[in-house]
Design an enzyme around this catalytic site. Structure first.
Site, PDB file in Angstrom:
ATOM      1  N   ASP A 131       0.796  -1.230   0.000  1.00 33.58           N
ATOM      2  CA  ASP A 131       0.000   0.000   0.000  1.00 33.58           C
ATOM      3  C   ASP A 131       0.825   1.276   0.000  1.00 33.58           C
ATOM      4  OD1 ASP A 131      -2.209  -1.688   0.180  1.00 33.58           O
ATOM      5  OD2 ASP A 131      -2.274  -1.568   2.370  1.00 33.58           O
ATOM      6  N   ARG A 262      -0.918  -8.768  -5.052  1.00 34.05           N
ATOM      7  CA  ARG A 262       0.120  -9.085  -4.079  1.00 34.05           C
ATOM      8  C   ARG A 262       1.147 -10.083  -4.606  1.00 34.05           C
ATOM      9  NH1 ARG A 262      -1.031  -7.122   0.803  1.00 34.05           N
ATOM     10  NH2 ARG A 262      -3.202  -6.737   1.414  1.00 34.05           N
TER      11      ARG A 262
END
Length: 329
Positions: A131, A262
């Site tokens: 993030d 991810r």
């Protein structure tokens, strides 16, 4: 410090990030070079509470540096805010004669790190989250790899949208940090970007779509940071798309990239920075320093006290958004 504190441990916490394994590998190899005994804490703070602690070896980290994910597992463990839970965790560290814990994770993981320092444990943070939501560092491990995954996904989706003149909304991870959405949007020339700093209601969203259609764009790609809709009385993103579709008479397709963001092979930049941030943290610790996080600020390696680091905020990216993407709307 190593004369008094021989055993040091590492845990990975929160959402996994590509290159956490590079952090783990560097931690084990470099700490052994420095004369320490490295330990793994499996499954994050939950594993610390459950005493899932094991001595690490060079064999454990052989050829893991470019594997996605984390070999010592991760978890979200909000129960760690409970003082009684923390007391058990601290007791487990003391049973293993460990008084220094390296934590690789994001903003929430750093809060857990602060709690450890308040209990007398030497807590050291390494920014590891896709993030990029840690205000103390311009760069977090895993961000670049995730950004590249997202860009590739957008490019692939765009080819179909362009072939059929479709409209799509793509939801991107990032929690409260817009960096993935903004940088991916600029890189792929998205048509509009929505972040926490410019949240639209269903009527405003519909007007944006109408204006984009009038601009003679054949396909329209709108990027939205996750967790903005379906909360605080707002419609969900799917409901937003359905509402706008009913007003313009054209289907709006929603794409949620989810966990694919991810995964994948780490980028060279991630692998390099993971090494610099981890080895630098061990060097700083070895020099006698406590309770800090490693960070990259303006391209330079820095070390910031945990309590100060947590108070630092990530910047708004609206200047970039308005300059390159939303400029005519």
């Amino acid at each position: 410090m190593k004369k008094d504190s021989k055993k040091i441990a590492i845990l990975t916490s929160g959402g996994d990030a590509t290159c956490m394994n590079k952090v783990i590998s560097t931690f084990v190899k470099y700490s052994i070079d420095k004369g320490y005994e490295p330990y793994f804490i499996y499954e994050g703070y939950e594993g610390l509470y459950k005493n899932k602690i094991k001595k690490a070896s060079l064999k454990d980290v052989r050829m893991i540096y470019d594997r996605a994910g984390t070999i010592i597992k991760s978890s979200r463990f909000p129960e760690f805010k409970d003082e009684n839970i923390r007391k058990v965790a601290i007791s487990n560290l003391k049973k293993n004669n460990i008084d220094t814990v390296f934590v690789c994770g994001g903003n929430g993981s750093y809060i857990g790190l602060l709690r450890l320092t308040e209990e007398g444990i030497n807590g050291i943070g390494i920014p590891g989250t896709i993030d990029n939501d840690i205000g103390s560092s311009d760069y977090t491990v895993g961000f670049d790899s995730s950004l590249n995954n997202i860009v590739e996904s957008i490019k692939q989706i765009r080819t179909t949208m362009e072939s059929h003149n479709f409209i799509t909304v793509i939801e991107i991870m990032g929690r409260q940090c817009p960096d993935l959405t903004v940088m991916a949007g600029v890189a792929t020339e998205a048509d509009y970007i929505i972040t926490k700093d410019n949240i639209l209601d269903e009527k405003q969203f519909t007007e944006v779509v109408k204006k984009l259609r009038k601009s003679e764009k054949e396909s329209i790609v709108i990027l939205v940071t996750e967790l903005l809709y379906g909360v605080d009385g707002r419609l969900s993103l799917k409901e937003m798309c359905n509402y706008a579709s009913s007003k313009i008479g054209e289907k709006i397709r929603l794409n949620v990239l989810s966990y694919s963001q991810r995964a994948g092979t780490p980028t060279a930049l991630d692998l390099y920075n993971a090494t610099i941030l981890t080895a630098g943290a061990i060097d700083h610790f070895d020099a006698g320093n406590k309770n800090f996080v490693s960070a990259l600020k303006n391209g330079k390696l820095q070390f910031i006290d945990v309590d100060k680091a947590i108070k630092m905020k990530t910047p708004s990216r609206m200047e970039i958004v308005n300059k390159f993407v939303n400029k005519n709307l």
